[in-house]
Design an enzyme around this catalytic site. Structure first.
Site, PDB file in Angstrom:
ATOM      1  N   SER A  40       0.836  -1.190   0.000  1.00 28.09           N
ATOM      2  CA  SER A  40       0.000   0.000   0.000  1.00 28.09           C
ATOM      3  C   SER A  40       0.874   1.244   0.000  1.00 28.09           C
ATOM      4  O   SER A  40       2.072   1.166  -0.303  1.00 28.09           O
ATOM      5  CB  SER A  40      -0.946  -0.001   1.195  1.00 28.09           C
ATOM      6  N   ASN A  41       0.283   2.392   0.291  1.00 31.41           N
ATOM      7  CA  ASN A  41       1.041   3.633   0.347  1.00 31.41           C
ATOM      8  C   ASN A  41       0.442   4.551   1.406  1.00 31.41           C
ATOM      9  O   ASN A  41      -0.594   4.246   1.990  1.00 31.41           O
ATOM     10  CB  ASN A  41       1.091   4.305  -1.031  1.00 31.41           C
TER      11      ASN A  41
END
Lengths: 238, 238
Positions: A40-41
């Site tokens: 993810s980020n």
């Protein structure tokens, strides 16, 4: 359909986007590795949620397609929750069929796992690789489709912001790009404030840009939408 | 040091862990890929936080080394915030020097990126790989160190739970393993409830096990700590 009708009835009766449907993506995506792990980020979703709230305030019917965030949906906005980029694309394609504007604010993962393991992967080797394949480009997919809505993209770069923004504007045939520099930690991903530069082409095909100095994300969101409304009125006039 | 003294003064004056220092890890770790992207997992941290609250209630001085979660630190517990597995190991090693018990409840990423990019990686190829290297095994590092505290591990498996738990118990020289089956979505990672099986070796080296049926994580946490206190009293008696 009933819900859409109710939302429509509750929509503000004035503002530059009255009668328009604006679709906005927000937040990160999560790309599963196995049942417990993911890529993810750090996107918080705050900028996309601010755009949704302001678009609503300026008269639009708003659909917010959101990756996992800790935020509550702005009042009067229809939120569709998704996890992965592929789920986001599917939800966006369903939403944009009657949209006037599409704003791609989500930090979509560029890559997903080539294969997702059904069971938790056991650790074993000292070194290993994750095989990744490109995710669909949601913005480009929408922007190049038949009867495409007016499309706005975001560029979160850590270097050569203007260069990448202009390239993205041309390559994806967008109406506008909002670019910020996430290497400045006082603005951007988890901050409530932001500073951006807007890029667009005028009627003569000349690149225009407008700096939006550091301000609350709600103010930046309104400035982006006001610039968009101006673009729309020029397009209609020409 | 002043803070430690104050926490010590405020510690419960009774309970099986009175006078003991218990170090607990909780939550996921995040392994950076570049300034915006990371690898992580779905751990909510709820089980580790429940253990910290109960250990405190049962008389211990508690240090909670926590990955990124949405949870507030339980009252009277000293929390140390970390992101990556390497940061967690460093914080744990600093905390366990005077610890009686170490409970490794965090869902530590097994792998981290071989190299972390300083700038956001540009997407380019249709396919790519992430090169991963094994993270340090925090539990094994502590359990095999000189003057190791009594160590408790967790096993979150999706298959053959008992088999993996027993293997982990022997291989890492642990006092106890708490194993659950995360493939049952009604318990585990994001749930407030859990069901576990505890495994340990008795004084004769025979494997013992005890099922903790589905209950609130606070109850499961207390049952784990009560079993631990019983192990400690047997160890002292022998």
């Amino acid at each position: 359909a009933l819900r859409d009708a109710v939302v429509e009835l509750l929509a503000p009766q004035q503002g530059p986007f009255r009668g328009q449907h604006i679709v906005i993506t927000a937040g990160p995506t999560r790309e599963p590795i196995d049942p417990v792990r993911y890529l993810s980020n750090h996107s918080s979703g705050k900028m996309g949620y601010a755009l949704a709230a302001q678009a609503r305030r300026l008269g639009a019917r708003v659909t917010l397609v959101s990756g996992p965030t800790q935020l509550a949906a702005p009042e009067g906005v229809q939120r569709v929750d998704v996890e992965s980029a592929e789920e986001m694309l599917e939800a966006v394609q369903a939403a944009v069929t009657d949209a006037d504007v599409f704003i791609a604010c989500a930090a979509v993962a560029d890559y997903r796992l080539a294969t997702v393991a059904e069971q938790k992967i056991k650790k074993s080797a000292d070194r290993t690789q994750l095989e990744l394949v490109r995710n669909p480009d949601i913005l480009a997919t929408v922007a190049t489709s038949d009867n495409a809505p007016l499309c706005i993209g975001f560029a979160a770069e850590t270097q050569e912001v203007a260069h990448y923004a202009e390239d993205k504007l041309k390559r994806k045939k967008l109406a506008m790009i909002a670019a910020n520099d996430v290497s400045d930690s006082s603005i951007g991903f988890n901050s409530d404030a932001n500073a951006m530069t807007l890029f667009w082409h005028d009627a003569q095909g000349q690149l225009q840009q407008k700096d939006l100095p550091r301000a609350a994300k709600s103010h930046i969101a309104e400035a982006i939408l006001r610039q968009l409304a101006q673009l729309q009125s020029h397009t209609r006039a020409s």
